[in-house]
Design an enzyme around this catalytic site. Structure first.
Site, PDB file in Angstrom:
ATOM      1  N   ASP A  18      14.389 -40.324   7.222  1.00 24.33           N
ATOM      2  CA  ASP A  18      15.342 -39.315   7.695  1.00 24.33           C
ATOM      3  C   ASP A  18      14.689 -38.148   8.435  1.00 24.33           C
ATOM      4  O   ASP A  18      15.373 -37.206   8.840  1.00 24.33           O
ATOM      5  CB  ASP A  18      16.171 -38.781   6.522  1.00 24.33           C
TER       6      ASP A  18
ATOM      7  N   PHE B 125     -35.208  -0.925 -13.714  1.00 18.32           N
ATOM      8  CA  PHE B 125     -35.372   0.141 -12.732  1.00 18.32           C
ATOM      9  C   PHE B 125     -35.283   1.536 -13.336  1.00 18.32           C
ATOM     10  O   PHE B 125     -35.241   2.517 -12.618  1.00 18.32           O
ATOM     11  CB  PHE B 125     -34.331   0.003 -11.623  1.00 18.32           C
TER      12      PHE B 125
ATOM     13  N   ASP C 190     -21.549  -7.084 -12.678  1.00 18.58           N
ATOM     14  CA  ASP C 190     -22.539  -7.340 -13.730  1.00 18.58           C
ATOM     15  C   ASP C 190     -21.899  -7.208 -15.107  1.00 18.58           C
ATOM     16  O   ASP C 190     -22.458  -6.578 -16.009  1.00 18.58           O
ATOM     17  CB  ASP C 190     -23.727  -6.386 -13.596  1.00 18.58           C
TER      18      ASP C 190
ATOM     19  N   TYR D 211      16.502  -3.356  -4.888  1.00 15.43           N
ATOM     20  CA  TYR D 211      15.746  -3.790  -3.713  1.00 15.43           C
ATOM     21  C   TYR D 211      14.497  -2.925  -3.524  1.00 15.43           C
ATOM     22  O   TYR D 211      14.479  -1.756  -3.911  1.00 15.43           O
ATOM     23  CB  TYR D 211      16.601  -3.707  -2.447  1.00 15.43           C
TER      24      TYR D 211
ATOM     25  N   ARG E  57     -33.871   0.645 -22.109  1.00 13.21           N
ATOM     26  CA  ARG E  57     -34.741   0.548 -20.934  1.00 13.21           C
ATOM     27  C   ARG E  57     -34.349  -0.663 -20.115  1.00 13.21           C
ATOM     28  O   ARG E  57     -34.082  -1.739 -20.652  1.00 13.21           O
ATOM     29  CB  ARG E  57     -36.203   0.433 -21.374  1.00 13.21           C
TER      30      ARG E  57
ATOM     31  N   TYR F 100     -34.503   3.936 -17.345  1.00 12.94           N
ATOM     32  CA  TYR F 100     -34.295   3.959 -18.784  1.00 12.94           C
ATOM     33  C   TYR F 100     -33.212   4.977 -19.118  1.00 12.94           C
ATOM     34  O   TYR F 100     -32.842   5.815 -18.286  1.00 12.94           O
ATOM     35  CB  TYR F 100     -35.596   4.297 -19.516  1.00 12.94           C
TER      36      TYR F 100
END
Length: 576
Positions: free
Chosen positions: A553, A134, A251, A446, A131, A136
């Site tokens: 220089d 917002f 999260d 390349y 759960r 479960y």
């Protein structure tokens, strides 16, 4: 929506050993800390390990204050963060006056998602297994079709909880992401989504092995290095996959990784994309979400990208290896200040007994400067993990960003980067070799700008389209530039900031400057240097650039060389 896969009800009292923790109960004179009531800064990402209040019974061990390097002055960032989250999820108005659920904030909201409404005919709900704030999660069994008789997990999100347009958008985006990303072996399998007048039902693979958090507790609060490596490889693999698609989880924490079965060799599965979002490589997010002990500093500053996930992984790695969290406090305000200002402790046991590679790995993830943090693909190539897995290293979006900057750089900066690339060691070159190979070089060795687009198409999903990663890659493929061999590719794909985070940075920089002196350095006037850097007339170039050039220089000094490597902007110069 971010924690609907939350910890089972019976796990509320779990605790994890913490370095320096005592059993002394707090005095009654201490007022209880306030809790925000939001899942993003829930009092206990790792239940009793991360205590939200000192006002607990004497049977519960209290947490003494860690001695920080310096005190943290107000103001606290917590108040405006709580207000921001409240407005996002409809808990309060901007003035923090409570809104009754289902009243003003729901006016005019369309809570129809276009999902099938035949959930009851397809699945039979069993018991609740978790759960969150917002919603479960329940176990269920398929009644018909390909999943007939098979156990599944069903995330149930009541529509009554969707009190803002943003909350509705979050649910829609979560389903869209799961549908696009499903298929990776370390990501929970998505099956389908349904809705009725009351709820949204997200049907997924049922993982019976428990949370990563449970395993940490069963092992006495920490993992051995070898076992921690196995966990890290799986976490990094799925996060690298998500980041390439332009998805940031936002999260990441032990509760959001489940073991598929109870078998010791069971794979780890990432769950809960309720707070996830799309992010384009050259854009930053600014909404504040996450779990307090895992939130990155730049999230609190409201400008972040995929690097924020890497910080969270660093926190998980720290906990796995020592059983303690790197940043903590009794209140949310204290947690945020610790994240922003405090440094993790690597002096206390068991850190001195761990390998230098393990310590370096965690430090390079818990760098407060997000530019210096490893990416997920780079972390898989870190010396601590090399040899512990046989994964194919995925393409890394940071390569694309660095190459774009390189192509737009001046010839002087390209020469400086070429000198720095020549100082890289064989292990450091291994990651770049992997990335170069993924681009599919020609027989002559390349790659062209078109190679970047072709390579990314091989790994694309619908999530990559939604995150607009394609737009960014297409822009690079259209740049007019000569073909690159491996040597120039290394110069173009080298992150100066990440190299600067290493203990060997000074040696790299000095050696590179010596090479630059031989091959790339030349006399240059301050005005010419200002033009090379693209500085505008408002910048007092003779003041800010005077230390960049040797008076003897007229060539670049070591200071000028290092700053040139970073590609110093006119804004940075004005601050100097």
């Amino acid at each position: 929506m971010g924690i609907c896969h939350g910890k089972p009800v019976e796990q509320q009292s779990k605790s994890l050993p913490v370095s320096g923790e005592t059993n002394e109960a707090p005095t009654n004179s201490q007022p209880p800390a306030k809790s925000s009531g939001f899942p993003f800064y829930s009092p206990s990402p790792v239940p009793s390990l991360f205590k939200s209040s000192p006002s607990v019974s004497s049977s519960v061990s209290s947490t003494p204050l860690r001695i920080f390097k310096r005190p943290f002055p107000p103001p606290s960032p917590a108040k405006h963060i709580r207000a921001f989250l409240a407005r996002r999820y409809g808990s309060v108005k901007p003035n923090e006056v409570s809104i009754p659920e289902g009243k003003e904030c729901e006016i005019g909201l369309d809570k129809s998602f276009g999902f099938s409404k035949q959930f009851a005919s397809h699945y039979e709900i069993d018991g609740e297994v978790g759960r969150g704030h917002f919603g479960y999660t329940c176990s269920a069994k398929g009644k018909k079709g390909s999943l007939k008789g098979q156990e599944v997990a069903v995330k149930v999100i009541p529509k009554s909880k969707m009190t803002t347009a943003i909350a509705i958008e979050d649910v829609s985006r979560e389903v869209k992401m799961l549908r696009a990303l499903t298929g990776h072996k370390n990501l929970v399998q998505f099956y389908d989504a349904f809705e009725d007048d009351e709820n949204v039902y997200i049907v997924m693979e049922l993982c019976k092995g428990g949370e990563l958090l449970d395993k940490i507790l069963q092992r006495g609060g920490k993992y051995s290095e070898d076992d921690a490596k196995k966990v890290m490889v799986q976490i990094l693999s799925v996060v690298a996959y998500c980041h390439l698609q332009g998805v940031v989880h936002r999260d990441l924490k032990p509760e959001n990784f489940l073991f598929s079965t109870k078998d010791e060799t069971s794979p780890l599965k990432a769950i809960d994309f309720g707070l996830s979002d799309y992010v384009k490589p050259d854009e930053r997010l600014n909404d504040i979400v996450g779990s307090a002990y895992y939130v990155a500093p730049e999230v609190l500053h409201r400008t972040y990208g995929t690097e924020a996930d890497m910080w969270s992984i660093g926190v998980i790695a720290y906990i796995l290896l020592c059983g303690s969290r790197p940043f903590w406090a009794r209140t949310e305000s204290g947690i945020f200040r610790a994240v922003l200002k405090a440094e993790p402790n690597f002096e206390e046991a068991p850190w001195p007994s761990l390998s230098p590679e393990a310590v370096d790995f965690v430090k390079r993830l818990l760098n407060k400067d997000y530019r210096k943090r490893l990416t997920a693909a780079q972390a898989l190539c870190h010396p601590w993990l090399v040899g512990s897995h046989e994964l194919k290293i995925p393409s890394d979006m940071i390569i694309y960003k660095l190459v774009k900057v390189y192509i737009m750089s001046t010839s002087l900066r390209k020469s400086a980067l070429a000198a720095l690339a020549k100082t890289l060691t064989v292990p450091q070159l291994a990651y770049l070799r992997e990335q170069f190979t993924l681009l599919g070089p020609s027989k002559n060795g390349y790659i062209s700008m078109q190679n970047y687009k072709t390579a990314i198409l091989k790994s694309s999903t619908d999530a990559m389209k939604d995150s607009r990663v394609f737009d960014f890659v297409h822009m690079i493929s259209c740049l007019q530039y000569k073909k690159l061999d491996f040597e120039e590719f290394c110069a173009s794909a080298l992150s100066v900031y990440q190299l600067e985070a290493m203990e060997t940075w000074e040696q790299h920089a000095r050696r590179a400057y010596e090479l630059f002196e031989k091959d790339g350095n030349r006399p240059i006037m301050i005005e010419e240097l200002a033009s090379e850097l693209g500085l505008g007339p408002s910048v007092p170039v003779h003041v800010v650039l005077q230390d960049w050039i040797r008076h003897s220089d007229g060539k670049l000094s070591f200071l000028g060389f290092v700053r040139l490597l970073h590609g110093v902007s006119s804004r940075t110069l004005q601050k100097a």
